[in-house]
Design a protein around this motif. Sequence first.
Motif, PDB file in Angstrom:
ATOM      1  N   GLY A 146      19.958  -3.111  -3.257  1.00 29.18           N
ATOM      2  CA  GLY A 146      19.188  -2.912  -4.481  1.00 29.18           C
ATOM      3  C   GLY A 146      17.918  -3.748  -4.495  1.00 29.18           C
ATOM      4  N   ASP A 147      18.024  -5.005  -4.031  1.00 29.27           N
ATOM      5  CA  ASP A 147      16.835  -5.864  -3.967  1.00 29.27           C
ATOM      6  C   ASP A 147      15.800  -5.295  -2.998  1.00 29.27           C
ATOM      7  N   ASP A 148      16.265  -4.828  -1.838  1.00 26.87           N
ATOM      8  CA  ASP A 148      15.343  -4.263  -0.845  1.00 26.87           C
ATOM      9  C   ASP A 148      14.663  -3.004  -1.374  1.00 26.87           C
ATOM     10  N   LEU A 149      15.422  -2.181  -2.064  1.00 29.64           N
ATOM     11  CA  LEU A 149      14.847  -0.941  -2.590  1.00 29.64           C
ATOM     12  C   LEU A 149      13.856  -1.209  -3.722  1.00 29.64           C
ATOM     13  N   ASP A 150      14.096  -2.256  -4.484  1.00 29.83           N
ATOM     14  CA  ASP A 150      13.109  -2.635  -5.505  1.00 29.83           C
ATOM     15  C   ASP A 150      11.773  -2.960  -4.859  1.00 29.83           C
ATOM     16  N   LEU A 151      11.810  -3.695  -3.748  1.00 33.52           N
ATOM     17  CA  LEU A 151      10.572  -4.016  -3.032  1.00 33.52           C
ATOM     18  C   LEU A 151       9.939  -2.754  -2.461  1.00 33.52           C
ATOM     19  N   ALA A 152      10.772  -1.851  -1.915  1.00 37.39           N
ATOM     20  CA  ALA A 152      10.244  -0.604  -1.364  1.00 37.39           C
ATOM     21  C   ALA A 152       9.608   0.246  -2.456  1.00 37.39           C
ATOM     22  N   HIS A 153      10.209   0.239  -3.641  1.00 38.46           N
ATOM     23  CA  HIS A 153       9.644   1.002  -4.752  1.00 38.46           C
ATOM     24  C   HIS A 153       8.292   0.439  -5.171  1.00 38.46           C
ATOM     25  N   ARG A 154       8.137  -0.868  -5.132  1.00 46.55           N
ATOM     26  CA  ARG A 154       6.846  -1.482  -5.455  1.00 46.55           C
ATOM     27  C   ARG A 154       5.790  -1.060  -4.438  1.00 46.55           C
ATOM     28  N   GLU A 155       6.176  -1.011  -3.165  1.00 44.98           N
ATOM     29  CA  GLU A 155       5.224  -0.573  -2.140  1.00 44.98           C
ATOM     30  C   GLU A 155       4.858   0.897  -2.333  1.00 44.98           C
ATOM     31  N   ALA A 156       5.818   1.697  -2.787  1.00 45.08           N
ATOM     32  CA  ALA A 156       5.524   3.107  -3.075  1.00 45.08           C
ATOM     33  C   ALA A 156       4.519   3.219  -4.211  1.00 45.08           C
ATOM     34  N   LEU A 157       4.650   2.358  -5.213  1.00 41.01           N
ATOM     35  CA  LEU A 157       3.689   2.345  -6.316  1.00 41.01           C
ATOM     36  C   LEU A 157       2.299   1.938  -5.816  1.00 41.01           C
ATOM     37  N   SER A 158       2.251   0.994  -4.895  1.00 38.23           N
ATOM     38  CA  SER A 158       0.959   0.567  -4.329  1.00 38.23           C
ATOM     39  C   SER A 158       0.290   1.716  -3.590  1.00 38.23           C
ATOM     40  N   LEU A 159       1.071   2.467  -2.815  1.00 40.88           N
ATOM     41  CA  LEU A 159       0.509   3.613  -2.104  1.00 40.88           C
ATOM     42  C   LEU A 159       0.042   4.675  -3.093  1.00 40.88           C
ATOM     43  N   SER A 160       0.796   4.875  -4.156  1.00 39.28           N
ATOM     44  CA  SER A 160       0.404   5.840  -5.177  1.00 39.28           C
ATOM     45  C   SER A 160      -0.935   5.456  -5.800  1.00 39.28           C
ATOM     46  N   ARG A 161      -1.105   4.171  -6.094  1.00 38.65           N
ATOM     47  CA  ARG A 161      -2.374   3.710  -6.674  1.00 38.65           C
ATOM     48  C   ARG A 161      -3.520   3.864  -5.676  1.00 38.65           C
ATOM     49  N   ALA A 162      -3.246   3.617  -4.389  1.00 45.54           N
ATOM     50  CA  ALA A 162      -4.281   3.753  -3.369  1.00 45.54           C
ATOM     51  C   ALA A 162      -4.741   5.201  -3.252  1.00 45.54           C
ATOM     52  N   VAL A 163      -3.791   6.133  -3.261  1.00 42.36           N
ATOM     53  CA  VAL A 163      -4.137   7.558  -3.198  1.00 42.36           C
ATOM     54  C   VAL A 163      -4.954   7.953  -4.425  1.00 42.36           C
ATOM     55  N   ALA A 164      -4.548   7.454  -5.590  1.00 46.16           N
ATOM     56  CA  ALA A 164      -5.290   7.764  -6.817  1.00 46.16           C
ATOM     57  C   ALA A 164      -6.709   7.219  -6.759  1.00 46.16           C
ATOM     58  N   GLU A 165      -6.879   6.053  -6.132  1.00 43.24           N
ATOM     59  CA  GLU A 165      -8.227   5.482  -6.030  1.00 43.24           C
ATOM     60  C   GLU A 165      -9.105   6.317  -5.103  1.00 43.24           C
ATOM     61  N   VAL A 166      -8.520   6.815  -4.014  1.00 41.56           N
ATOM     62  CA  VAL A 166      -9.282   7.673  -3.104  1.00 41.56           C
ATOM     63  C   VAL A 166      -9.696   8.956  -3.825  1.00 41.56           C
ATOM     64  N   GLU A 167      -8.763   9.537  -4.570  1.00 41.76           N
ATOM     65  CA  GLU A 167      -9.081  10.759  -5.315  1.00 41.76           C
ATOM     66  C   GLU A 167     -10.155  10.500  -6.361  1.00 41.76           C
TER      67      GLU A 167
END
Length: 315
Positions: free
Chosen positions: A225-246
């Motif tokens: 669960g702790d590892d997946l929380d970190l992975a979910h945060r990284e997924a949010l970072s990628l989502s924000r990066a894609v939104a910034e490119v768009e």
Amino acid sequence: MSSDRAAEPLDTLLARAHEQLGIAVYDGLMSRGGPPELRDPEQVLGRMLAAVHRRTGDAVVTRLGRNRRGPSAAVVAGSAAPADGLLMQRPASVRLKYREQAMNCARRYWPLNVETVMGRAVEAVQDLIAGLEEERLSDTTCDRLLRVSSSMGRVLALPEHVQLPLALAGYDYVQEVEDYLSTCTERLVAQVRRSKQLLDSELSPYFYGPEVSWLGMLEVSQDLGDDLDLAHREALSLSRAVAEVEEASTDFRGADLQQVNLDGVDLEGIRWDASTSWPSEWTERIWEASLAASTGEGELVVGAKPSDSTVPADI
């Protein structure tokens, strides 16, 4: 080096080196018949500046690599990711000219909604932890975790970094987009790989044992669960990066685009307003192909083809 030379100020040494370099350059030119005739000074200057920029960049990267001792993933990631809104600070003409390449790059790194995928994985493991604390598991728990593992496998298939060929300003921008997205993706993939390994090799075997070890499963599940929380945060970072490119590829409100060659440029979806300056031969076509956005703030959006409706003159 003598003690007197060592004591000289750095500025003096640099000035002397600059003078010697100038003499060497002058002698070299004169030995070849004198300075060449510059038929296109702006083009020559541009090439010289681009060459100096590339060499300076290579020198800085080499120096950093020499001075860095065992860099952590966070340090490397932080050095590659641009500050907030940095893509929007690039010239509008460059963002427009290379918007299609930038958008294609964003789609490559976002072929699936990794934010949703990792969010569901977090929910599944949280439900598992709750069940283990009550020493009661659903009959579908194992199948649900198998689906989580399969979905994480899709995240691991995200593309790797692509090094584009060196070019002038335009492709430098596309490379910046590539580096930004790939940095976020690499962090996400690394974290998901650790989580998937923990799920497949340490948690899943508990479901096939002769008896349930509630305490052992709970301990592994909490780590997962702790590892997946970190992975979910990284997924949010990628989502924000894609939104910034768009955003950088679509927001041209107030931009000066009068000198941009729009032939062959996909303008559909571009947001602009009355303060945006278009090439004179394109102004009428842009107005005809645009509709008022729903924001109510004088914003317009370029459509796929000329609009049947008329944009209000007071926009």
